[in-house]
Design an enzyme around this catalytic site. Sequence first.
Site, PDB file in Angstrom:
ATOM      1  CG  HIS A 263      29.080  34.167  41.156  1.00  0.00           C
ATOM      2  ND1 HIS A 263      30.448  34.279  41.035  1.00  0.00           N
ATOM      3  CD2 HIS A 263      29.100  33.379  39.854  1.00  0.00           C
ATOM      4  CE1 HIS A 263      31.143  33.458  40.536  1.00  0.00           C
ATOM      5  NE2 HIS A 263      30.219  32.900  39.628  1.00  0.00           N
TER       6      HIS A 263
ATOM      7  NE  ARG B 190      30.183  34.726  32.612  1.00  0.00           N
ATOM      8  CZ  ARG B 190      30.908  33.885  33.438  1.00  0.00           C
ATOM      9  NH1 ARG B 190      31.891  34.408  34.049  1.00  0.00           N
ATOM     10  NH2 ARG B 190      30.759  32.624  33.129  1.00  0.00           N
TER      11      ARG B 190
END
Length: 165
Positions: free
Chosen positions: A17, A91
């Site tokens: 993050h 991702r």
Amino acid sequence: MTKVLYPGSFDPITKGHMNIIEQASNLFDEVVIAVLQNPMKKSGLFTVEERFEIIKELYKNFDNIKVVTGSGASVDIAIAYGCKAIIRGLRSLSDYDYEVGLEQINKDISDNLVNTVCLFADREYQFISSSVVKEVLNLGKDISKYVEPLVKEKMLVKRGMIHEK
Ligand code: ADP
């Protein structure tokens, strides 16, 4: 001035993050991190308030990074804080499938007012997720590579593995 909203559960915030936040803060004038209760996810490790406090502490010295909490639709929070776009981190292909759907819905329910910008974490962070970090901790393994020291400490306290300083 271009403000963007980075919404998520952040339970807990990981270096993945943080890599996305760093990129966003280099690209835009201000990043508003919105800590949300995701009703689809089973009850988490930290409360929204605890996650908010942790993230606020991590970014206390950054002028262009702000932390808020909220409930409801991310697009409404984005509009409320004057953010033109929502940042999402990608991702994998499975993230992509989910994010494409979310992007369409967000555009739809905000009458095209809020766009979505996807950023890719640097390679070393791409496999990190909040749930993997929680599992690794449950296995009794070190999580220092995946989260900041403050987050690790808060997780160990929460799990009763150490006492708060
Ligand atoms: P949510 O409950 O909305 O999925 P998360 O806290 O799990 O919230 O994630 C918030 C955002 O950060 C999502 O866009 C997610 O794909 C992205 N993200 C999480 N971990 C990473 C990572 N390691 N690399 C890139 N993006 C990530």
